[in-house]
Design a protein around this motif. Structure first.
Motif, PDB file in Angstrom:
ATOM      1  N   ALA A 198       0.971  -1.184   0.354  1.00 33.03           N
ATOM      2  CA  ALA A 198       0.481   0.068   0.109  1.00 33.03           C
ATOM      3  C   ALA A 198       1.007   1.311   0.042  1.00 33.03           C
ATOM      4  O   ALA A 198       0.556   2.185  -0.881  1.00 33.03           O
ATOM      5  N   PRO A 199       1.425   1.441   0.732  1.00 31.66           N
ATOM      6  CA  PRO A 199       2.568   2.381   0.646  1.00 31.66           C
ATOM      7  C   PRO A 199       3.034   2.044  -0.198  1.00 31.66           C
ATOM      8  O   PRO A 199       3.715   4.554  -1.357  1.00 31.66           O
ATOM      9  N   VAL A 200       3.757   1.727  -0.755  1.00 33.46           N
ATOM     10  CA  VAL A 200       4.841   2.199  -2.025  1.00 33.46           C
ATOM     11  C   VAL A 200       4.016   1.912  -2.924  1.00 33.46           C
ATOM     12  O   VAL A 200       4.268   3.301  -4.134  1.00 33.46           O
ATOM     13  N   TYR A 201       2.997   1.900  -3.343  1.00 32.43           N
ATOM     14  CA  TYR A 201       1.864   2.656  -4.314  1.00 32.43           C
ATOM     15  C   TYR A 201       1.615   3.964  -4.242  1.00 32.43           C
ATOM     16  O   TYR A 201       1.334   4.408  -4.768  1.00 32.43           O
ATOM     17  N   LEU A 202       1.053   3.790  -2.680  1.00 34.97           N
ATOM     18  CA  LEU A 202       0.690   5.351  -3.084  1.00 34.97           C
ATOM     19  C   LEU A 202       1.686   6.559  -2.776  1.00 34.97           C
ATOM     20  O   LEU A 202       1.953   7.759  -3.374  1.00 34.97           O
ATOM     21  N   GLY A 203       3.521   5.968  -2.559  1.00 37.94           N
ATOM     22  CA  GLY A 203       4.479   6.907  -3.401  1.00 37.94           C
ATOM     23  C   GLY A 203       4.674   7.386  -4.858  1.00 37.94           C
ATOM     24  O   GLY A 203       4.535   8.284  -5.488  1.00 37.94           O
ATOM     25  N   LYS A 204       3.899   5.725  -5.658  1.00 41.35           N
ATOM     26  CA  LYS A 204       4.495   5.693  -6.791  1.00 41.35           C
ATOM     27  C   LYS A 204       3.322   7.048  -7.329  1.00 41.35           C
ATOM     28  O   LYS A 204       2.970   7.505  -8.083  1.00 41.35           O
ATOM     29  N   ILE A 205       1.723   6.991  -6.934  1.00 39.55           N
ATOM     30  CA  ILE A 205       0.617   7.655  -7.761  1.00 39.55           C
ATOM     31  C   ILE A 205       1.281   8.975  -7.193  1.00 39.55           C
ATOM     32  O   ILE A 205       0.625  10.345  -8.135  1.00 39.55           O
ATOM     33  N   ALA A 206       1.396   9.865  -6.116  1.00 33.94           N
ATOM     34  CA  ALA A 206       2.016  10.743  -5.914  1.00 33.94           C
ATOM     35  C   ALA A 206       3.322  11.348  -6.292  1.00 33.94           C
ATOM     36  O   ALA A 206       2.862  12.525  -6.809  1.00 33.94           O
ATOM     37  N   GLU A 207       3.948  10.643  -6.670  1.00 30.28           N
ATOM     38  CA  GLU A 207       4.932  10.826  -8.334  1.00 30.28           C
ATOM     39  C   GLU A 207       4.233  10.745  -8.945  1.00 30.28           C
ATOM     40  O   GLU A 207       4.610  12.390  -9.851  1.00 30.28           O
ATOM     41  N   LEU A 208       3.502  10.192  -9.450  1.00 29.86           N
ATOM     42  CA  LEU A 208       2.701  10.676 -10.614  1.00 29.86           C
ATOM     43  C   LEU A 208       2.194  11.855 -10.517  1.00 29.86           C
ATOM     44  O   LEU A 208       2.089  12.200 -12.114  1.00 29.86           O
ATOM     45  N   LEU A 209       1.257  12.146 -10.231  1.00 27.96           N
ATOM     46  CA  LEU A 209       0.639  13.771  -9.527  1.00 27.96           C
ATOM     47  C   LEU A 209       1.198  14.808  -9.482  1.00 27.96           C
ATOM     48  O   LEU A 209       0.712  15.473 -10.534  1.00 27.96           O
ATOM     49  N   GLN A 210       2.310  14.508  -9.377  1.00 28.38           N
ATOM     50  CA  GLN A 210       3.201  15.238  -9.631  1.00 28.38           C
ATOM     51  C   GLN A 210       3.918  15.784 -10.335  1.00 28.38           C
ATOM     52  O   GLN A 210       4.534  17.129 -10.594  1.00 28.38           O
ATOM     53  N   ASN A 211       3.831  14.573 -10.916  1.00 33.18           N
ATOM     54  CA  ASN A 211       4.706  15.101 -12.718  1.00 33.18           C
ATOM     55  C   ASN A 211       4.486  15.675 -13.604  1.00 33.18           C
ATOM     56  O   ASN A 211       4.696  15.580 -14.183  1.00 33.18           O
ATOM     57  N   LEU A 212       2.926  14.792 -13.860  1.00 32.59           N
ATOM     58  CA  LEU A 212       1.915  14.911 -14.026  1.00 32.59           C
ATOM     59  C   LEU A 212       1.998  17.027 -15.206  1.00 32.59           C
ATOM     60  O   LEU A 212       1.385  17.048 -14.325  1.00 32.59           O
ATOM     61  N   SER A 213       2.018  16.483 -16.969  1.00 32.61           N
ATOM     62  CA  SER A 213       1.921  18.085 -17.118  1.00 32.61           C
ATOM     63  C   SER A 213       1.019  18.499 -18.329  1.00 32.61           C
ATOM     64  O   SER A 213      -0.295  17.342 -18.178  1.00 32.61           O
ATOM     65  N   PRO A 214       0.206  19.396 -18.090  1.00 32.58           N
ATOM     66  CA  PRO A 214      -0.980  19.620 -18.169  1.00 32.58           C
ATOM     67  C   PRO A 214      -0.806  18.940 -19.988  1.00 32.58           C
ATOM     68  O   PRO A 214      -2.441  18.993 -19.595  1.00 32.58           O
ATOM     69  N   GLU A 215      -0.399  19.161 -20.610  1.00 29.41           N
ATOM     70  CA  GLU A 215      -0.257  18.147 -22.002  1.00 29.41           C
ATOM     71  C   GLU A 215      -0.372  16.909 -21.886  1.00 29.41           C
ATOM     72  O   GLU A 215      -1.633  16.961 -23.050  1.00 29.41           O
ATOM     73  N   GLU A 216      -0.600  16.089 -20.802  1.00 27.98           N
ATOM     74  CA  GLU A 216      -0.650  15.137 -20.939  1.00 27.98           C
ATOM     75  C   GLU A 216      -1.874  14.142 -20.667  1.00 27.98           C
ATOM     76  O   GLU A 216      -1.752  13.268 -20.449  1.00 27.98           O
ATOM     77  N   ILE A 217      -2.574  15.274 -19.897  1.00 31.41           N
ATOM     78  CA  ILE A 217      -3.461  14.624 -19.257  1.00 31.41           C
ATOM     79  C   ILE A 217      -5.193  16.281 -19.060  1.00 31.41           C
ATOM     80  O   ILE A 217      -4.463  17.298 -18.442  1.00 31.41           O
TER      81      ILE A 217
END
Length: 312
Positions: A198-217
């Motif tokens: 659970a914490p591993v996936y939460l960390g991955k999700i937080a990182e993706l949310l942080q790094n996604l650019s407006p052009e990508e989603i």
């Protein structure tokens, strides 16, 4: 034939104490010669097959390469005759194809350009998604889709399927009336595996949310993913007895979901507040959010949720 020559060379390398993975000059030349003599169509099928982790089905190859059936069959027959691919008839998936030798698969995959690999992985991910939507609900399909989109570097899809895969590790064992599905781990797996993952996936999700650019989603889709993340994070905190932190996260979720009238997530948030209230013995919290939960469930005419609401 060519396969005998390849195996003979592998035998010589092993006798000499060399690792096959090192790819000696002589072995590289044998592979180049075997693959370089193939037709263009056969080489494309070999490349597409190398992108799959276990095997490629006949349907997969046809869709990904957009070959007509005569063209596909002729190229596959050429690869079988060269002992590069092996055909098996699988009861569930139909005709499937594997590499006769995994070193050939590694060689073919390694020789492709990065952009070509990404294109193939994106097409495979999209095809697996179509199969998922048609009802292929195997337990590992989310993981396969995520792996392909990760290798294709499609960040929006990486986020979507990381969230979907993460949800199976949030089996709400502490809840009074947990809503279980076939994708939750079994009872024996929950306590250990879920708490580790659970914490591993939460960390991955937080990182993706942080790094996604407006052009990508799309902005609204990003909000939905943020809400899903907050729901899991709040649930995880409450699950671990970090009630104050969990409440703070759930209130962030409530603000976002209320502003957009995302009633499904409002119900989830209210439910977590109820379970938190039960854990800490705060009947006022339980009463407040039980009423809110029941109101929405009634407005939306959701019999199962109404039944849950009356249990509290």
């Amino acid at each position: 034939g060519g396969n005998a020559l390849f195996l003979t060379e592998c035998g010589h390398l092993l006798k000499a104490g060399q690792e096959l993975s090192e790819g000696t000059f002589h072995l590289q030349n044998i592979l180049k010669e075997r693959i370089g003599s193939l037709s263009d169509d056969a080489q494309k099928i070999l490349e597409a097959s190398s992108v799959f982790f276990k095997y490629a089905t006949y349907h997969d190859l046809q869709v990904i390469l957009s070959f007509d059936e005569f063209k596909l069959v002729e190229a596959i027959e050429e690869l079988e005759q060269k002992n590069l691919l092996v055909q098996t008839d699988d009861a569930a998936r139909g005709l499937i194809y594997k590499f006769h030798n995994l070193h050939v698969r590694d060689f073919v995959y390694g020789k492709m350009s990065d952009i070509r690999k990404k294109l193939f992985h994106q097409r495979v991910g999209a095809e697996l998604e179509r199969q998922l939507h048609r009802g292929l609900q195997t337990k590992d399909i989310f993981e396969s889709i995520l792996q392909h989109y990760t290798l294709a570097d499609v960040k929006a899809k990486m986020l979507e399927y990381t969230i979907k895969l993460a949800e199976k590790y949030f089996c709400p064992q502490y809840e009074m009336f947990p809503e279980l599905t076939e994708y939750y781990p079994s009872e024996k797996e929950v306590l250990g595996e879920a708490r580790r993952q659970a914490p591993v996936y939460l960390g991955k999700i937080a990182e993706l949310l942080q790094n996604l650019s407006p052009e990508e989603i799309e902005p609204e889709q990003l909000v939905i993913y943020k809400i899903a993340y907050l729901e899991m994070l709040g649930r995880y905190n409450i699950w671990n007895g970090e009630h104050f932190q969990g409440i703070k996260v759930i209130h962030r979720l409530l603000r976002l979901a209320t502003a957009r009238k995302y009633n499904d997530y409002l119900l989830k948030a209210y439910q977590q507040m109820i379970f938190c209230g039960i854990q800490v013995g705060r009947t006022t919290i339980v009463k407040k959010y039980s009423a809110k939960f029941l109101n929405i469930a009634t407005e939306e005419n959701m019999p199962e949720k109404i039944a849950v609401g009356y249990r509290f």
